[in-house]
Design a protein around this motif. Structure first.
Motif, PDB file in Angstrom:
ATOM      1  N   LEU A 166       0.824  -1.203   0.000  1.00  0.00           N
ATOM      2  CA  LEU A 166       0.000   0.000   0.000  1.00  0.00           C
ATOM      3  C   LEU A 166       0.860   1.256   0.000  1.00  0.00           C
ATOM      4  N   TRP A 167       1.915   1.249   0.791  1.00  0.00           N
ATOM      5  CA  TRP A 167       2.784   2.424   0.873  1.00  0.00           C
ATOM      6  C   TRP A 167       3.488   2.679  -0.453  1.00  0.00           C
ATOM      7  N   GLY A 168       4.045   1.642  -1.050  1.00  0.00           N
ATOM      8  CA  GLY A 168       4.768   1.815  -2.302  1.00  0.00           C
ATOM      9  C   GLY A 168       3.860   2.221  -3.450  1.00  0.00           C
ATOM     10  N   TYR A 169       2.718   1.552  -3.590  1.00  0.00           N
ATOM     11  CA  TYR A 169       1.790   1.877  -4.678  1.00  0.00           C
ATOM     12  C   TYR A 169       1.168   3.259  -4.486  1.00  0.00           C
ATOM     13  N   GLY A 170       0.877   3.610  -3.226  1.00  0.00           N
ATOM     14  CA  GLY A 170       0.229   4.893  -2.970  1.00  0.00           C
ATOM     15  C   GLY A 170       1.077   6.089  -3.338  1.00  0.00           C
ATOM     16  N   HIS A 171       2.379   5.896  -3.450  1.00  0.00           N
ATOM     17  CA  HIS A 171       3.247   7.016  -3.805  1.00  0.00           C
ATOM     18  C   HIS A 171       3.082   7.472  -5.256  1.00  0.00           C
ATOM     19  N   TYR A 172       2.358   6.721  -6.039  1.00  0.00           N
ATOM     20  CA  TYR A 172       2.014   7.250  -7.366  1.00  0.00           C
ATOM     21  C   TYR A 172       1.300   8.592  -7.206  1.00  0.00           C
ATOM     22  N   LEU A 173       0.344   8.651  -6.277  1.00  0.00           N
ATOM     23  CA  LEU A 173      -0.398   9.891  -6.058  1.00  0.00           C
ATOM     24  C   LEU A 173       0.466  10.952  -5.396  1.00  0.00           C
ATOM     25  N   VAL A 174       1.376  10.542  -4.512  1.00  0.00           N
ATOM     26  CA  VAL A 174       2.257  11.513  -3.866  1.00  0.00           C
ATOM     27  C   VAL A 174       3.137  12.206  -4.900  1.00  0.00           C
ATOM     28  N   PHE A 175       3.831  11.417  -5.724  1.00  0.00           N
ATOM     29  CA  PHE A 175       4.741  11.993  -6.716  1.00  0.00           C
ATOM     30  C   PHE A 175       3.977  12.760  -7.794  1.00  0.00           C
ATOM     31  N   ALA A 176       2.880  12.164  -8.285  1.00  0.00           N
ATOM     32  CA  ALA A 176       2.127  12.812  -9.364  1.00  0.00           C
ATOM     33  C   ALA A 176       1.526  14.132  -8.897  1.00  0.00           C
ATOM     34  N   SER A 177       0.986  14.157  -7.686  1.00  0.00           N
ATOM     35  CA  SER A 177       0.385  15.395  -7.192  1.00  0.00           C
ATOM     36  C   SER A 177       1.451  16.447  -6.890  1.00  0.00           C
ATOM     37  N   ALA A 178       2.601  16.014  -6.348  1.00  0.00           N
ATOM     38  CA  ALA A 178       3.674  16.977  -6.071  1.00  0.00           C
ATOM     39  C   ALA A 178       4.149  17.636  -7.359  1.00  0.00           C
ATOM     40  N   VAL A 224      -4.126  24.311  -8.888  1.00  0.00           N
ATOM     41  CA  VAL A 224      -3.181  24.314  -7.767  1.00  0.00           C
ATOM     42  C   VAL A 224      -3.774  23.614  -6.553  1.00  0.00           C
ATOM     43  N   THR A 225      -5.003  23.937  -6.220  1.00  0.00           N
ATOM     44  CA  THR A 225      -5.586  23.428  -4.975  1.00  0.00           C
ATOM     45  C   THR A 225      -5.885  21.934  -5.035  1.00  0.00           C
ATOM     46  N   LEU A 226      -6.302  21.414  -6.190  1.00  0.00           N
ATOM     47  CA  LEU A 226      -6.622  19.988  -6.269  1.00  0.00           C
ATOM     48  C   LEU A 226      -5.403  19.103  -6.017  1.00  0.00           C
ATOM     49  N   PRO A 227      -4.283  19.288  -6.753  1.00  0.00           N
ATOM     50  CA  PRO A 227      -3.125  18.431  -6.450  1.00  0.00           C
ATOM     51  C   PRO A 227      -2.579  18.643  -5.039  1.00  0.00           C
ATOM     52  N   THR A 228      -2.705  19.853  -4.511  1.00  0.00           N
ATOM     53  CA  THR A 228      -2.256  20.091  -3.138  1.00  0.00           C
ATOM     54  C   THR A 228      -3.079  19.286  -2.151  1.00  0.00           C
ATOM     55  N   ALA A 229      -4.394  19.276  -2.338  1.00  0.00           N
ATOM     56  CA  ALA A 229      -5.263  18.496  -1.459  1.00  0.00           C
ATOM     57  C   ALA A 229      -4.993  17.004  -1.598  1.00  0.00           C
ATOM     58  N   VAL A 230      -4.763  16.544  -2.824  1.00  0.00           N
ATOM     59  CA  VAL A 230      -4.452  15.130  -3.036  1.00  0.00           C
ATOM     60  C   VAL A 230      -3.158  14.758  -2.327  1.00  0.00           C
ATOM     61  N   PHE A 231      -2.156  15.614  -2.407  1.00  0.00           N
ATOM     62  CA  PHE A 231      -0.886  15.360  -1.721  1.00  0.00           C
ATOM     63  C   PHE A 231      -1.106  15.227  -0.218  1.00  0.00           C
ATOM     64  N   LEU A 232      -1.845  16.144   0.372  1.00  0.00           N
ATOM     65  CA  LEU A 232      -2.075  16.122   1.816  1.00  0.00           C
ATOM     66  C   LEU A 232      -2.789  14.844   2.243  1.00  0.00           C
ATOM     67  N   LEU A 233      -3.853  14.498   1.533  1.00  0.00           N
ATOM     68  CA  LEU A 233      -4.636  13.326   1.911  1.00  0.00           C
ATOM     69  C   LEU A 233      -3.843  12.041   1.720  1.00  0.00           C
ATOM     70  N   THR A 234      -3.045  11.972   0.652  1.00  0.00           N
ATOM     71  CA  THR A 234      -2.284  10.753   0.388  1.00  0.00           C
ATOM     72  C   THR A 234      -1.175  10.561   1.404  1.00  0.00           C
ATOM     73  N   VAL A 235      -0.457  11.621   1.725  1.00  0.00           N
ATOM     74  CA  VAL A 235       0.601  11.506   2.730  1.00  0.00           C
ATOM     75  C   VAL A 235       0.001  11.127   4.084  1.00  0.00           C
ATOM     76  N   TRP A 236      -1.135  11.709   4.422  1.00  0.00           N
ATOM     77  CA  TRP A 236      -1.800  11.338   5.671  1.00  0.00           C
ATOM     78  C   TRP A 236      -2.202   9.863   5.660  1.00  0.00           C
ATOM     79  N   ALA A 237      -2.779   9.397   4.560  1.00  0.00           N
ATOM     80  CA  ALA A 237      -3.258   8.020   4.494  1.00  0.00           C
ATOM     81  C   ALA A 237      -2.121   7.011   4.489  1.00  0.00           C
ATOM     82  N   LEU A 238      -0.989   7.347   3.864  1.00  0.00           N
ATOM     83  CA  LEU A 238       0.088   6.382   3.708  1.00  0.00           C
ATOM     84  C   LEU A 238       0.909   6.208   4.977  1.00  0.00           C
TER      85      LEU A 238
END
Length: 413
Positions: free
Chosen positions: A292-304, A333-347
């Motif tokens: 889960l941690w490794g796969y979830g970083h797709y959203l972390v990197f893509a949103s960043a 700007v706000t959508l990828p920022t929100a995705v980054f926050l939620l993904t880092v929190w979830a992972l």
């Protein structure tokens, strides 16, 4: 790739093979508890070259969104970014378990770097002309080099490790046949084929490591992911800086772009702080957590990376060069920022937070950032302030909890 082997009581080796070893040697698994395991110069070069492809994808995303083709641009961005991220991730986990730094290993890794540069060269044609030839060829080059690495590892190992390595090689090879289908299927069917191939690629590690896990190193993996996060955030700063510079020099719009630059800088600084505030390597223990941690970083990197593209769109809209509304530019700007926050929190962040207040900081911040979208030209600086306040709230809550724990009386013996 990501399964977590059981800890061994054996003494861990202290580092990579010494320099007096032959230039080509057997590709054996490294110890999972090896001390002083850090990223190598070759891995750093690997990351920098991959960020070239990420930057190209970001540039094309800016052109698509600013030109009023956000839906198509986001889809193409998601497809290209998956190819970049998946090849990077597979190399990273393999290197964590098998990097012996001999001549042959270096050469095959350089072939993978060449593949991503081929992919990067084809990104613009994929976005503009729907021509995916160079992207697919570059991806296949990277993945075939990975097949060679797994076959070499399998040759040096005994069962069941050799079986695991050969399963990886077979799975990756079969997937490449499917990816070549993108070059022949009609354009209307590429999206569906892409989804099928993504599922198959994601299943390869689970299939290969079903009975024997690879010996990846938790500290090394967390460092590698952290390094790419830093590099991607740095690329975001560079892209936004170029956009601001252009807005000032070509349009004399300092007043319009300065708030966007300030807000963007706060967003990037806060994103870095939030990602690195917890010791994530201690979370990488079980198979489920690792996948889960490794796969979830797709959203972390893509949103960043998308944050940088969004800042560019916001600057172009502010100086009148983008064919989108202020609302759409703010949302970029706000959508990828929100995705980054939620993904880092979830992972991983949520596993280190204690109490409802600490747990709610990042989710609430994500919602507030999305709400900033409707503030018009003040959306980006407002989002930056929200993230700065979120960092301050997190630091304060953690400090208060730590102080309470320190003052709490020790339990009776």
């Amino acid at each position: 790739m990501m399964s977590s082997p059981r800890p061994s009581s054996a003494t861990a080796p202290s580092g990579p093979p010494p320099d007096d070893h032959p230039p080509v040697r057997r590709l054996r698994a490294r110890h999972r508890h090896e001390v002083h395991r850090v990223a190598t110069p070759l891995e750093l070069l690997f990351d920098l070259c991959f960020v070239v492809a990420i930057a190209q994808a970001g540039v094309q995303l800016v052109h698509s969104v600013a030109g009023g083709h956000a839906g198509e641009g986001v889809l193409n961005y998601a497809m290209v970014f998956f190819a970049i991220w998946w090849a990077w991730m597979n190399f990273t986990w393999f290197a964590s378990a098998y990097d012996n730094d001999d001549v042959l290993y270096r050469v095959v890794t350089l072939v993978q770097i060449a593949g991503v540069l081929v992919l990067a060269a084809g990104v613009s044609r994929a976005f503009e002309d729907h021509d995916w030839v160079a992207v697919v060829i570059g991806y296949v080059i990277m993945r075939m080099a990975m097949v060679a690495q797994w076959l070499r590892a399998g040759r040096s190992a005994a069962p069941p490790e050799s079986t695991m390595a050969r399963r990886y090689a077979a799975g990756v090879l079969l997937c490449q046949i499917g990816w070549l289908g993108l070059l022949i299927v009609p354009e209307s069917g590429r999206g569906w084929l892409f989804l099928v191939m993504v599922v198959l690629e994601l299943c390869v590690p689970a299939f290969a490591e079903r009975k024997h896990p690879s010996s990846w190193h938790p500290h090394h993996i967390s460092e590698r992911y952290g390094l790419l996060t830093i590099i991607v955030l740095g690329e975001t700063v560079a892209a936004a800086t170029v956009a601001v510079k252009s807005g000032i020099e070509e349009n004399d719009a300092l007043g319009e772009v300065l708030p966007i630059a300030a807000g963007g800088l706060l967003i990037v600084f806060a994103a870095w702080w939030i990602y690195f505030v917890v010791p994530v390597h201690s979370h990488l223990r079980s198979n489920r957590q690792s996948f889960l941690w490794g796969y979830g970083h797709y959203l972390v990197f893509a949103s960043a990376a998308a944050i940088g593209a969004g800042l560019e769109v916001a600057v172009e809209q502010a100086v009148g060069k983008a064919h989108v509304s202020t609302l759409a530019a703010s949302f970029a700007v706000t959508l990828p920022t929100a995705v980054f926050l939620l993904t880092v929190w979830a992972l991983h962040a949520r596993y280190f937070k204690v109490g409802i207040a600490e747990q709610l900081v990042l989710p609430v911040a994500a919602l507030l950032v999305l709400a900033c979208t409707f503030l018009g030209g003040e959306a980006v600086p407002a989002a930056g302030i929200v993230l700065a306040l979120a960092v301050a709230a997190g630091v304060t809550l953690t400090a208060r909890r730590t102080e309470r724990e320190r003052r709490a009386p020790a339990p009776a013996a």
